[in-house]
Scaffold this active site. Sequence first.
Site, PDB file in Angstrom:
ATOM      1  N   GLY B  13      -5.629  16.832  37.060  1.00  0.00           N
ATOM      2  CA  GLY B  13      -4.332  16.232  36.395  1.00  0.00           C
ATOM      3  C   GLY B  13      -3.733  15.733  36.911  1.00  0.00           C
ATOM      4  O   GLY B  13      -3.714  14.694  37.940  1.00  0.00           O
ATOM      5  N   PHE B  14      -2.048  15.836  36.661  1.00  0.00           N
ATOM      6  CA  PHE B  14      -0.944  15.202  37.043  1.00  0.00           C
ATOM      7  C   PHE B  14      -1.137  14.767  38.594  1.00  0.00           C
ATOM      8  O   PHE B  14      -1.026  14.816  39.346  1.00  0.00           O
ATOM      9  CB  PHE B  14      -0.026  15.981  36.520  1.00  0.00           C
ATOM     10  CG  PHE B  14       0.212  15.418  34.591  1.00  0.00           C
ATOM     11  CD1 PHE B  14       1.118  14.615  34.717  1.00  0.00           C
ATOM     12  CD2 PHE B  14       0.106  15.940  33.434  1.00  0.00           C
ATOM     13  CE1 PHE B  14       0.913  13.375  33.496  1.00  0.00           C
ATOM     14  CE2 PHE B  14       0.336  15.314  32.827  1.00  0.00           C
ATOM     15  CZ  PHE B  14       0.619  14.207  32.878  1.00  0.00           C
ATOM     16  N   GLU B 170       7.643  20.667  19.548  1.00  0.00           N
ATOM     17  CA  GLU B 170       7.707  19.780  18.966  1.00  0.00           C
ATOM     18  C   GLU B 170       5.967  19.544  17.815  1.00  0.00           C
ATOM     19  O   GLU B 170       6.256  18.721  17.474  1.00  0.00           O
ATOM     20  CB  GLU B 170       6.759  18.960  20.561  1.00  0.00           C
ATOM     21  CG  GLU B 170       7.776  18.025  20.981  1.00  0.00           C
ATOM     22  CD  GLU B 170       7.196  17.651  23.061  1.00  0.00           C
ATOM     23  OE1 GLU B 170       8.614  17.306  23.277  1.00  0.00           O
ATOM     24  OE2 GLU B 170       6.620  18.003  22.963  1.00  0.00           O
ATOM     25  N   ASP B 307       0.867  23.509  38.724  1.00  0.00           N
ATOM     26  CA  ASP B 307       0.767  25.087  37.737  1.00  0.00           C
ATOM     27  C   ASP B 307       0.174  26.064  38.385  1.00  0.00           C
ATOM     28  O   ASP B 307       0.087  27.213  37.733  1.00  0.00           O
ATOM     29  CB  ASP B 307       0.317  24.752  36.405  1.00  0.00           C
ATOM     30  CG  ASP B 307       0.383  23.918  34.956  1.00  0.00           C
ATOM     31  OD1 ASP B 307       1.769  23.073  35.534  1.00  0.00           O
ATOM     32  OD2 ASP B 307       0.257  23.540  34.204  1.00  0.00           O
TER      33      ASP B 307
END
Lengths: 457, 457
Positions: B13-14, B170, B307
């Site tokens: 991931g990031f 969003e 996370d």
Amino acid sequence: MLGEHRVVIVGGGFGGLEAAKALRRAPVKTTLIDRRNFFLFQPLLYQVATGGLSPGDISAALRSIVRKQKNTETLLAEVVDFDVAKRKVILRDGEAEYDSLIVASGSVLHYFGNPEWERLAPGLKTVEDATAIRKRIFLAFEAAEREPDPEIRREWLTFAIVGAGPTGVELAGALSEIANDSLKGDFRSIDSREAQILLLEAGPRILPAFSPDLTAKAERDLIRLGVRPLVGVRVTAIDERGLTYEADGRTGRLAARTVIWAAGVRASGLGRLLAERTGAKTDRSGRVIVEPDLSVPGYPEIFVIGDLANYPHQTGSPLPGLAPVAMQQGRYVAKVIEARLKGRQPPAFHYLDKGSLATIGREKAVAEFGRIRLTGRLAWLAWLFVHLMYLVGFENRVVVFVQWAFQYFTFNRRARLITGEVDIPLRTPARQTTDQDSAPGANGCAARGVAGETRKR
Amino acid sequence: MLGEHRVVIVGGGFGGLEAAKALRRAPVKTTLIDRRNFFLFQPLLYQVATGGLSPGDISAALRSIVRKQKNTETLLAEVVDFDVAKRKVILRDGEAEYDSLIVASGSVLHYFGNPEWERLAPGLKTVEDATAIRKRIFLAFEAAEREPDPEIRREWLTFAIVGAGPTGVELAGALSEIANDSLKGDFRSIDSREAQILLLEAGPRILPAFSPDLTAKAERDLIRLGVRPLVGVRVTAIDERGLTYEADGRTGRLAARTVIWAAGVRASGLGRLLAERTGAKTDRSGRVIVEPDLSVPGYPEIFVIGDLANYPHQTGSPLPGLAPVAMQQGRYVAKVIEARLKGRQPPAFHYLDKGSLATIGREKAVAEFGRIRLTGRLAWLAWLFVHLMYLVGFENRVVVFVQWAFQYFTFNRRARLITGEVDIPLRTPARQTTDQDSAPGANGCAARGVAGETRKR
């Protein structure tokens, strides 16, 4: 409105959608029924299967396409039967009454009496098929990268495509580009260029719908791309590690963990059902044999078009299952309905053959427009142009064009996602020897043994 | 190579990807392990769920991103355990030895002890989640179009989003655009603009991570778009026809056939497992409490980032689960590993807060960069710019930009495909009255009853 002529169209593919659009100014109320909410541009589905485009790029919401046709409504529904006496289409959850009915439910994959092959050798008909094949292709390279056993690794790196019509040829060409260009340098344990791509054809030559010189050219192009076309090869069994074939009366085995089916389709089941209800005849492929005006014998208000129709009146043999046939038939049937409302009957349907195209790889394609035969870059540009023009939706055209441009210059394929359930572990826990194992090297030898040979079906 | 320092990164991931990239010139051999073959740009996943973008547009093949880093290999594999004594990561189908380990496996959806809600109220974490939500949303409109019963139709046209962080906001804004613009005129029996979009938040205000004036502005914007934000509303039950909530000590019911979960995530299960193996502590969300250099107490060679990490040293409370935190931590850990190889130890990790952004709709967004607070068009442009810049892959940026431009001018959403298994019939065969039925109008009344009220969690 009361008394208005109701047209029900079953199927929102090339034929059904074109009929709906052609009826936009007619004094009719049109109902377009499809099980899916989108039109799918099937000629580019192989690019989704090979990670070049996303499903959204070659789809358009059906109700959005006909949004401005106030006389047209779209139903997401499944047709389960026809009540031809009461002029009703029976849906799974309701019914739709018609004055004119156009059945255009297309074709489905056909495994010639081997339905169990569907799981082993997926074909290319739906968006789900395409993403499933995409998963199989890219997972095969991942599995090869993880696999310590060289024999199993070779099985993972062998791809067999069954059927060498345009879809098979286009898949083979795209797979070659994936192996030789897109994935080059991505792996550490394998070299993606070691992948073998086999294109199996039961008939005597690839691209049988094209003239023999174009077949020969396409074959040379494929070989140059590293694809091995094998003709006169009939698949007799498929399992998880490969397939068994018959060629020249001999039986052979090809070890390939990825087998893709491009060998055939048959008419959707609604064809047989409609034939039962109307007494019409169907051919071997389940297509309904239609009258010169594409109606069902004895039922002038029921039309069958596209892949579901067998129209032998023009050439003696049925017209091929191509988008232009379906589109022209859709427009023709719309005209017949309009003309009849004015008390006229137009002449029989006449298919205008605008030619055939198949792409092989970058700057490699074959095209046949009547007597004009193109190959190489010119045919490839014609292919690009025609496919961009017929793609539904201006935005789709722009986005696909941008992606093709990138792909041309970078060789990259953006949409190579492995999605859905993935069978991890990829690596076989231990080497399992079974009776069905091919001996090391058998793959290459067997393939060489039949390559280039020709045999009648 | 023998003796080379081996870095294993779990999760692409990031955080993990950034660590791998930052190590590209370090004298190490990096192995990047992920269960998926692609990096997913999660901040735009809600646009896939709402038909604006395709999964391929926000993904990039992991091994393609690090292709040119000759010191990096990518494994498609699943980590099942850690052997911290022998310094090995145990895979489902093998193992990987490390000298330094970076665990960055991120977070998963969290239903607060109600795992059965996952089926009823899908959340937004994977590509499959996004296409499942997309299916739910567009199928709801199709079902409403087919539904004769006005009450059930209203249920289909009511969308409840649980959780009003950036994702919930969003989603709500995008849903409003779908109902009011993208689908306008597409249907014949319903008006898509009748859709009700409810945004439920258990806490006292929406976008709790932003300052109160931006919350107020966002709330006004949402209301203007037709979204109904309901704060102080705690969901207590979810079923197929809606949800039950508690607000101000009272119980109420909302009839909504589409419930989307945006209320919370917890750390991936690997966090707890690693804590068990190392004796580290985890917080309530399963995050591993790390040292000032992001390593696990007692195991200086094991780092936890993104996370999965609880890093309380800077602000007293853990850093939020945002991409910038993960990326900065990935780069920091790479630096620590490089420095240690040279016998140095860099100072503790320090997060540089670059601000927060949330988009609400066209030309509507909120942004907070330190003391600078932006709303409206400027914040929206900042949002567009930041998301385009951080998107991985130049081609993705161009293709997404083209699609956003089209969407801006045409309001169309190309990728609204209903894919996968579809539960046809859409229409309920007959009206079934159950005890759980909400009385006609209850929906609106209940919603009005709690709207705007504030209540502490």
